[in-house]
Scaffold this active site. Structure first.
Site, PDB file in Angstrom:
ATOM      1  N   GLU A   4      50.379 -16.861  17.963  1.00  0.00           N
ATOM      2  CA  GLU A   4      49.495 -15.842  18.530  1.00  0.00           C
ATOM      3  C   GLU A   4      48.066 -15.998  17.988  1.00  0.00           C
ATOM      4  O   GLU A   4      47.092 -15.827  18.728  1.00  0.00           O
ATOM      5  CB  GLU A   4      50.065 -14.443  18.227  1.00  0.00           C
ATOM      6  CG  GLU A   4      49.211 -13.261  18.641  1.00  0.00           C
ATOM      7  CD  GLU A   4      48.942 -13.169  20.147  1.00  0.00           C
ATOM      8  OE1 GLU A   4      49.532 -13.936  20.920  1.00  0.00           O
ATOM      9  OE2 GLU A   4      48.100 -12.332  20.522  1.00  0.00           O
TER      10      GLU A   4
ATOM     11  N   HIS B 162      56.247 -34.002  10.999  1.00  0.00           N
ATOM     12  CA  HIS B 162      56.848 -34.781  12.085  1.00  0.00           C
ATOM     13  C   HIS B 162      55.823 -35.169  13.144  1.00  0.00           C
ATOM     14  O   HIS B 162      56.192 -35.469  14.267  1.00  0.00           O
ATOM     15  CB  HIS B 162      58.006 -34.001  12.707  1.00  0.00           C
ATOM     16  CG  HIS B 162      59.078 -33.694  11.710  1.00  0.00           C
ATOM     17  ND1 HIS B 162      60.111 -34.551  11.432  1.00  0.00           N
ATOM     18  CD2 HIS B 162      59.232 -32.631  10.886  1.00  0.00           C
ATOM     19  CE1 HIS B 162      60.878 -34.022  10.483  1.00  0.00           C
ATOM     20  NE2 HIS B 162      60.357 -32.855  10.142  1.00  0.00           N
TER      21      HIS B 162
ATOM     22  N   LYS C 257      43.279 -10.519  33.248  1.00  0.00           N
ATOM     23  CA  LYS C 257      44.365  -9.734  32.670  1.00  0.00           C
ATOM     24  C   LYS C 257      45.364  -9.471  33.790  1.00  0.00           C
ATOM     25  O   LYS C 257      44.981  -9.198  34.907  1.00  0.00           O
ATOM     26  CB  LYS C 257      43.813  -8.410  32.126  1.00  0.00           C
ATOM     27  CG  LYS C 257      44.740  -7.768  31.116  1.00  0.00           C
ATOM     28  CD  LYS C 257      43.998  -6.829  30.225  1.00  0.00           C
ATOM     29  CE  LYS C 257      44.903  -6.261  29.161  1.00  0.00           C
ATOM     30  NZ  LYS C 257      45.042  -7.169  28.022  1.00  0.00           N
TER      31      LYS C 257
ATOM     32  N   GLU D  85      41.604 -18.570  23.446  1.00  0.00           N
ATOM     33  CA  GLU D  85      41.125 -17.840  24.616  1.00  0.00           C
ATOM     34  C   GLU D  85      39.805 -17.119  24.348  1.00  0.00           C
ATOM     35  O   GLU D  85      38.994 -16.967  25.270  1.00  0.00           O
ATOM     36  CB  GLU D  85      42.183 -16.883  25.173  1.00  0.00           C
ATOM     37  CG  GLU D  85      42.639 -15.812  24.238  1.00  0.00           C
ATOM     38  CD  GLU D  85      43.790 -14.990  24.802  1.00  0.00           C
ATOM     39  OE1 GLU D  85      44.056 -15.045  26.013  1.00  0.00           O
ATOM     40  OE2 GLU D  85      44.433 -14.290  24.012  1.00  0.00           O
TER      41      GLU D  85
ATOM     42  N   LYS E 136      44.866 -16.540  20.372  1.00  0.00           N
ATOM     43  CA  LYS E 136      43.656 -15.707  20.326  1.00  0.00           C
ATOM     44  C   LYS E 136      42.426 -16.586  20.105  1.00  0.00           C
ATOM     45  O   LYS E 136      41.381 -16.382  20.719  1.00  0.00           O
ATOM     46  CB  LYS E 136      43.729 -14.663  19.201  1.00  0.00           C
ATOM     47  CG  LYS E 136      44.684 -13.541  19.403  1.00  0.00           C
ATOM     48  CD  LYS E 136      44.258 -12.485  20.403  1.00  0.00           C
ATOM     49  CE  LYS E 136      44.804 -12.734  21.775  1.00  0.00           C
ATOM     50  NZ  LYS E 136      46.090 -12.314  22.151  1.00  0.00           N
TER      51      LYS E 136
ATOM     52  N   CYS F  73      43.546 -10.077  41.104  1.00  0.00           N
ATOM     53  CA  CYS F  73      42.304  -9.463  41.561  1.00  0.00           C
ATOM     54  C   CYS F  73      42.423  -7.954  41.394  1.00  0.00           C
ATOM     55  O   CYS F  73      43.515  -7.414  41.249  1.00  0.00           O
ATOM     56  CB  CYS F  73      42.080  -9.787  43.025  1.00  0.00           C
ATOM     57  SG  CYS F  73      42.190 -11.545  43.365  1.00  0.00           S
TER      58      CYS F  73
ATOM     59  N   ASN G 155      45.347  -9.137  47.063  1.00  0.00           N
ATOM     60  CA  ASN G 155      45.735  -9.725  45.794  1.00  0.00           C
ATOM     61  C   ASN G 155      47.037 -10.468  46.068  1.00  0.00           C
ATOM     62  O   ASN G 155      47.970  -9.873  46.590  1.00  0.00           O
ATOM     63  CB  ASN G 155      45.966  -8.583  44.782  1.00  0.00           C
ATOM     64  CG  ASN G 155      46.102  -9.066  43.371  1.00  0.00           C
ATOM     65  OD1 ASN G 155      46.001 -10.248  43.100  1.00  0.00           O
ATOM     66  ND2 ASN G 155      46.331  -8.126  42.458  1.00  0.00           N
ATOM     67  N   GLY G 156      47.105 -11.752  45.770  1.00  0.00           N
ATOM     68  CA  GLY G 156      48.331 -12.504  46.056  1.00  0.00           C
ATOM     69  C   GLY G 156      47.991 -13.812  46.743  1.00  0.00           C
ATOM     70  O   GLY G 156      46.822 -14.209  46.797  1.00  0.00           O
TER      71      GLY G 156
ATOM     72  N   ARG H  78      40.282  -7.633  35.652  1.00  0.00           N
ATOM     73  CA  ARG H  78      41.334  -8.264  36.459  1.00  0.00           C
ATOM     74  C   ARG H  78      40.900  -9.613  37.012  1.00  0.00           C
ATOM     75  O   ARG H  78      41.728 -10.427  37.395  1.00  0.00           O
ATOM     76  CB  ARG H  78      41.669  -7.368  37.653  1.00  0.00           C
ATOM     77  CG  ARG H  78      42.222  -6.030  37.322  1.00  0.00           C
ATOM     78  CD  ARG H  78      43.662  -6.108  36.985  1.00  0.00           C
ATOM     79  NE  ARG H  78      44.456  -6.634  38.061  1.00  0.00           N
ATOM     80  CZ  ARG H  78      45.665  -6.213  38.376  1.00  0.00           C
ATOM     81  NH1 ARG H  78      46.208  -5.244  37.693  1.00  0.00           N
ATOM     82  NH2 ARG H  78      46.344  -6.779  39.342  1.00  0.00           N
TER      83      ARG H  78
ATOM     84  N   TRP I  37      39.632 -13.071  41.461  1.00  0.00           N
ATOM     85  CA  TRP I  37      39.975 -14.214  40.611  1.00  0.00           C
ATOM     86  C   TRP I  37      40.452 -15.274  41.585  1.00  0.00           C
ATOM     87  O   TRP I  37      41.525 -15.163  42.159  1.00  0.00           O
ATOM     88  CB  TRP I  37      41.065 -13.824  39.625  1.00  0.00           C
ATOM     89  CG  TRP I  37      41.372 -14.854  38.602  1.00  0.00           C
ATOM     90  CD1 TRP I  37      40.789 -14.979  37.368  1.00  0.00           C
ATOM     91  CD2 TRP I  37      42.357 -15.895  38.684  1.00  0.00           C
ATOM     92  NE1 TRP I  37      41.330 -16.047  36.698  1.00  0.00           N
ATOM     93  CE2 TRP I  37      42.296 -16.636  37.482  1.00  0.00           C
ATOM     94  CE3 TRP I  37      43.263 -16.298  39.656  1.00  0.00           C
ATOM     95  CZ2 TRP I  37      43.111 -17.726  37.233  1.00  0.00           C
ATOM     96  CZ3 TRP I  37      44.075 -17.392  39.409  1.00  0.00           C
ATOM     97  CH2 TRP I  37      43.997 -18.092  38.192  1.00  0.00           C
TER      98      TRP I  37
HETATM   99  C1  F6R Z   1      46.731 -13.186  25.898  1.00  0.00           C
HETATM  100  C2  F6R Z   1      47.326 -12.312  26.882  1.00  0.00           C
HETATM  101  C3  F6R Z   1      48.302 -12.903  27.825  1.00  0.00           C
HETATM  102  C4  F6R Z   1      49.373 -11.866  28.225  1.00  0.00           C
HETATM  103  C5  F6R Z   1      50.303 -12.439  29.289  1.00  0.00           C
HETATM  104  C6  F6R Z   1      51.416 -11.495  29.652  1.00  0.00           C
HETATM  105  O1  F6R Z   1      45.861 -12.504  25.056  1.00  0.00           O
HETATM  106  O2  F6R Z   1      47.013 -11.165  26.962  1.00  0.00           O
HETATM  107  O3  F6R Z   1      48.892 -14.041  27.304  1.00  0.00           O
HETATM  108  O4  F6R Z   1      50.107 -11.517  27.086  1.00  0.00           O
HETATM  109  O5  F6R Z   1      49.542 -12.726  30.440  1.00  0.00           O
HETATM  110  O6  F6R Z   1      50.928 -10.282  30.125  1.00  0.00           O
HETATM  111  P1  F6R Z   1      51.827  -8.994  30.179  1.00  0.00           P
HETATM  112  O7  F6R Z   1      52.111  -8.571  28.793  1.00  0.00           O
HETATM  113  O8  F6R Z   1      51.014  -7.988  30.932  1.00  0.00           O
HETATM  114  O9  F6R Z   1      53.077  -9.390  30.905  1.00  0.00           O
END
Ligand code: F6R
Length: 616
Positions: free
Chosen positions: A489, A512, A611, A496, A493, A2, A103-104, A27, A77
């Protein structure tokens, strides 16, 4: 996960809090709220709404808040209790004198709630946070001031928390606390005003002088400044530092989304990161925050890289660098798996954590496990002052600037550049690299921003290639060697941003099992650059084509054989093997972006994501 913001000072708090919440919306974005201590005195005024900040704005527009110079805000969140007006923060106790944002996770909230209910407290939400408000209320009623009440309350909570509270009994004061890894509490020092936030992003419009709370620290702010304490009751010394992040660079500018801006910023972010870590003429590494970790580079016998999500994929590329450049055995692990496995390691293993935020709980817990085992640690991080940089023995900083798109882009490429620099430094310290080779690697890396920039000039052409995914619901991404993390990756991308089901696979694994999925409706993106064991990938593409599968290949410029073999090809300039991931990820970022855009997705704030993941 959050976002938290608090303000006290000479200006009106509400506009500052609402602007802060917009800066924090990445966030968490299922509900938002603010609470103000009215200038005229009396109980805090609270406004909160399910949905994005715009809903809260509308609610405040319909029922304006009183003038106030102290307040808190929160963007949520959901963990406990579905997104709703009642579950949105801030929360109050039975009376309305105290308000809390959090937050937590209060892991013992059910027991606390039962205990508080028995004492007559009535609850209005399903959240764990509300128990904090009631505990604070009891402590205030027993005569404690807000700082002492927060300390006493924190002593009752199980789990990791970041908490900020106000009470009408102490106008002009806000108190914050951090326990464990539920996220940062950053203190902002303004002119005649003070702020608290979960993120630098919300503070930068007001100040660059900031302090980060450490684990088990508390802070009390009023307009004159901050006082710090620890949970055991002693005073704490915390010095603010000036961060170099530029608030203007955090603005979205003319771009439709932050993510688009951040994809396009990669050449500059790479150039800044590379410039911060080395000089080209003369070729010299300038990793100056390794401090106590540098001697370990010489002593360790292996490297273990940990991270989550995109940062784990960067770590996978880093494994190649440590093995190929420093000739050190290297492995990677998902931080959340690593921490529960009772891993066997000690001072012979260098643990390298990769985390753009420096606050991801799984990474921090993995670092605790590594610390308890006596392993030296270095973190690759984009957030100066964050928790990973405090826990590690040394840090390699990336200079990507703030990343606001929830899906990472520029912090992925800059983390790879930082890992390359760290592997070079390790090789240098261990005498595994000649001056000439070091200079060559440095020159090669320094050329990458321009190459990535050239890739981005083809943005529209790459985006057009995403047309073939218009009707598809499944995509396979294949890669080998250093291209495997890029396949993973690229798939992440795609998932998500566009919500299309995408699988990243080691190309050698295809026969396999996954090959059973191939049909004309199940396209494959094949990473087939010159270094991805090209001839093997050619065979994989043949096998897919022979089963009527469509292939979009990422190939090296001029690779006519592959261009003819695939249904469509996107090209990558020829670059040294180890640096190909930096060039090859660009078309995959753009493909995911364009697919999401065509489907009308919320690119900066994809559903269910936040994020910086600070809960397990
Ligand atoms: C995906 C993404 C997440 C972060 C992951 C780790 O696009 O951004 O998978 O890479 O949550 O976050 P950090 O790098 O902040 O530890």
């Amino acid at each position: 996960m959050c976002g938290i913001i608090a303000y006290t000072g000479s200006r009106q708090a509400a506009p500052i809090l609402l602007a802060g919440l917009r800066d924090l919306e990445y966030r968490g974005y299922d509900s938002a709220g603010v609470a103000l201590l009215p200038e005229s005195g009396g109980e805090p005024a609270v406004a909160k709404r399910r949905g994005k900040i715009a809903e809260l704005d509308a609610a405040i527009g319909a029922k304006p808040l009183p003038p106030a110079r102290t307040g808190i805000g929160h963007t949520r969140w959901a963990t406990h209790g579905a997104p709703s007006d009642a579950n949105a923060h801030p929360h109050t106790g039975s009376g309305s004198e105290v308000v809390v944002v959090h937050n937590g996770i209060v892991e013992n909230y059910a027991a606390l709630r039962a205990e508080l209910s028995e004492r007559g407290h009535a609850f209005e939400s399903e959240t764990d946070t509300e128990t904090i408000a009631h505990l604070l209320e009891e402590a205030l009623d027993s005569g404690s001031d807000l700082l002492a009440a927060m300390r006493e309350t924190c002593g009752r909570l199980a789990g990791s928390q970041a908490i900020v509270a106000l009470t009408s009994r102490e106008p002009g004061v806000a108190v914050g606390a951090r326990i464990g890894h539920a996220g940062a509490v950053v203190v902002g020092y303004g002119e005649g005003e003070m702020l608290l936030s979960s993120d630098l992003a919300a503070l930068l419009p007001h100040t660059r002088d900031v302090a980060f709370l450490a684990d088990r620290q508390l802070v009390r702010i009023d307009e004159r400044g901050a006082t710090y304490a620890t949970l055991d009751g002693s005073a704490a010394e915390v010095e603010p530092r000036t961060v170099s992040l530029d608030p203007a660079s955090a603005a979205r500018g003319p771009y439709e989304t932050y993510m688009l801006k951040e994809i396009m910023e990669q050449p500059a972010a790479l150039a800044d990161t590379i410039g911060g870590l080395m000089t080209v003429e003369p070729a010299r590494l300038t990793l100056d925050d390794l401090a106590e970790a540098r001697p370990w580079l010489e002593r360790v016998e292996r490297v273990l890289l940990v991270g989550m999500g995109t940062s784990l994929h960067a770590a996978m590329v880093g494994r190649w660098y440590f093995e190929q450049i420093a000739r050190l055995p290297a492995d990677i692990d998902n931080a959340s798996e690593f921490r529960y496995r009772e891993p066997v390691l000690g001072p012979e293993t260098l643990v390298v954590s990769v985390s753009q935020s420096g606050e991801t709980v799984d990474v921090l817990e993995a670092m605790n496990v590594a610390r308890a085992s006596g392993a030296p640690q270095i973190t690759i991080c984009n957030t100066p002052g964050s928790q990973t940089t405090r826990v590690a023995d040394g840090a390699v900083h990336t200079y990507a600037g703030l990343e606001r798109g929830v899906a990472s882009s520029k912090t992925f490429t800059t983390s790879i550049a930082a890992l390359f620099a760290l592997a070079l430094e390790t090789a240098r310290v261990r005498g595994r690299i000649s001056d000439d080779d070091l200079a060559r690697h440095v020159r090669d890396l320094a050329a990458m921003p321009e190459i990535v920039g050239r890739q981005l000039e083809s943005f529209d052409a790459i985006a057009k290639a995403a047309d073939r995914f218009r009707a598809t619901e499944h995509i396979l991404f294949l890669g080998r060697g250093p291209a495997l993390p890029i396949a993973l990756e690229g798939a992440l991308k795609m998932k998500e941003l566009s919500y299309v089901h995408a699988e990243g696979y080691a190309a050698g694994e295809m026969k396999h099992g996954p090959i059973a999925l191939i049909d004309p409706k199940f396209p494959t993106v094949a990473l087939a650059g010159q270094h991805a064991l090209r001839s093997k990938i050619v065979s994989n593409i043949e096998q897919i084509r022979a089963r009527d599968g469509e292939v979009l290949a990422i190939v090296t410029e001029g690779d006519d054989e592959l261009i003819a073999l695939a249904n469509e090809a996107l090209t990558v300039p020829p670059v040294p093997a180890l640096l190909e991931p930096l060039a090859a990820i660009v078309p995959l970022q753009v493909l995911a972006y364009a697919t999401a855009d065509a489907r009308g997705r919320d690119i900066d704030q994809p559903r269910n994501l936040a994020k910086t993941v600070t809960v397990e």
